[in-house]
Design a protein around this motif. Structure first.
Motif, PDB file in Angstrom:
ATOM      1  N   GLN A  87      89.988 -10.492  61.717  1.00 44.34           N
ATOM      2  CA  GLN A  87      88.718  -9.829  61.536  1.00 44.34           C
ATOM      3  C   GLN A  87      88.791  -8.385  61.363  1.00 44.34           C
ATOM      4  N   GLU A 107      78.547  -6.928  54.645  1.00 36.19           N
ATOM      5  CA  GLU A 107      77.441  -7.619  55.159  1.00 36.19           C
ATOM      6  C   GLU A 107      78.104  -8.735  56.337  1.00 36.19           C
ATOM      7  N   ARG A 110      81.695  -8.367  61.515  1.00 35.83           N
ATOM      8  CA  ARG A 110      81.044  -8.282  62.911  1.00 35.83           C
ATOM      9  C   ARG A 110      81.842  -7.474  63.873  1.00 35.83           C
ATOM     10  N   HIS A 111      82.867  -7.098  63.199  1.00 40.76           N
ATOM     11  CA  HIS A 111      83.723  -6.309  64.426  1.00 40.76           C
ATOM     12  C   HIS A 111      84.337  -4.866  64.018  1.00 40.76           C
ATOM     13  N   GLU A 135      73.385  -4.776  59.173  1.00 41.28           N
ATOM     14  CA  GLU A 135      72.935  -4.826  60.769  1.00 41.28           C
ATOM     15  C   GLU A 135      74.143  -5.085  61.529  1.00 41.28           C
ATOM     16  N   ASN A 136      75.087  -5.559  61.129  1.00 37.75           N
ATOM     17  CA  ASN A 136      76.554  -5.780  61.885  1.00 37.75           C
ATOM     18  C   ASN A 136      76.875  -4.520  62.324  1.00 37.75           C
ATOM     19  N   GLN A 139      75.512  -2.458  64.988  1.00 38.34           N
ATOM     20  CA  GLN A 139      75.955  -2.763  66.350  1.00 38.34           C
ATOM     21  C   GLN A 139      77.327  -2.651  66.804  1.00 38.34           C
ATOM     22  N   SER A 140      78.231  -2.486  65.722  1.00 39.94           N
ATOM     23  CA  SER A 140      79.524  -2.668  65.878  1.00 39.94           C
ATOM     24  C   SER A 140      80.366  -1.189  65.825  1.00 39.94           C
TER      25      SER A 140
END
Length: 201
Positions: A87, A107, A110-111, A135-136, A139-140
């Motif tokens: 990832q 998109e 996530r990391h 959006e991910n 946050q990250s």
């Protein structure tokens, strides 16, 4: 495939456009657009991280996977294994040809904690706006650099205020930024924890 390898597959009639300077620029612009095209079937087949890594390396960028110190820059040496094993945690797009049309690859990531956009001729406000809308990444993402990207203006930098967990932003050699203080104030007003460094002199 890598950029150099692909040229060997092109017919002589196509490569002949490189004989003139204008034709050469047009050819590379076309080829870079091909490298940035999003293959949504590929994303479904191999997962967002693998597909994004392939996109980034095709375009000359580097990636670092979560749990590893090493940066990958060889398309043909990308690791294989379970889709959730590798990832992306870091993206270094220095001197790459990434374009806004390729940013849909971001998109599903996530990391990602770190992104460097240095000396990228195709990076513009629309790229930063698109990135900040993921959006991910909101946050990250913790750290970002935008350096020597001549098409970036105050508008694109201010759009980064949507990256609500961003802690460090380094900006340098961005002639499109005209109102340094106002841009910094707007970012830090939205992100009080953000440490902004502007080296624009």
């Amino acid at each position: 495939f890598q950029r150099g390898a692909m040229l060997l597959l092109l017919p002589r009639a196509v490569t002949s456009v490189c004989s003139r300077e204008g034709g050469r620029r047009h050819f590379w612009g076309w080829l870079n657009a091909v490298f940035n095209k999003v293959d949504y079937d590929r994303i479904k087949a191999v997962g967002p991280d693998r597909a994004a890594a392939e996109w980034l390396l095709r375009c000359g960028a580097k990636v670092r996977f979560q749990g590893f110190d090493r940066w990958h820059l060889d398309y043909n040496a990308l690791p294989t294994g379970p889709l959730d094993r590798y990832q992306i945690q870091g993206i270094d797009a220095t001197e790459s040809c990434i374009m806004v049309q390729g940013f849909d690859h971001l998109e599903g990531l996530r990391h990602v904690e770190e992104i460097k956009l240095c000396r990228c001729i195709y990076i513009q406000d629309a790229c930063l706006e698109r990135l900040s809308a993921v959006e991910n990444l909101q946050q990250s993402l913790l750290s970002m650099e935008v350096v020597s990207c001549g098409n970036v203006t105050d508008k694109g930098v201010v759009a980064l205020h949507r990256l609500r967990n961003l802690e460090s932003l380094f900006l340098s050699d961005l002639p499109g930024i005209k109102d340094k203080q106002s841009t910094v104030d707007r970012l830090q007003g939205a992100l009080p924890r953000l440490d902004v460094t502007l080296d624009l002199d």
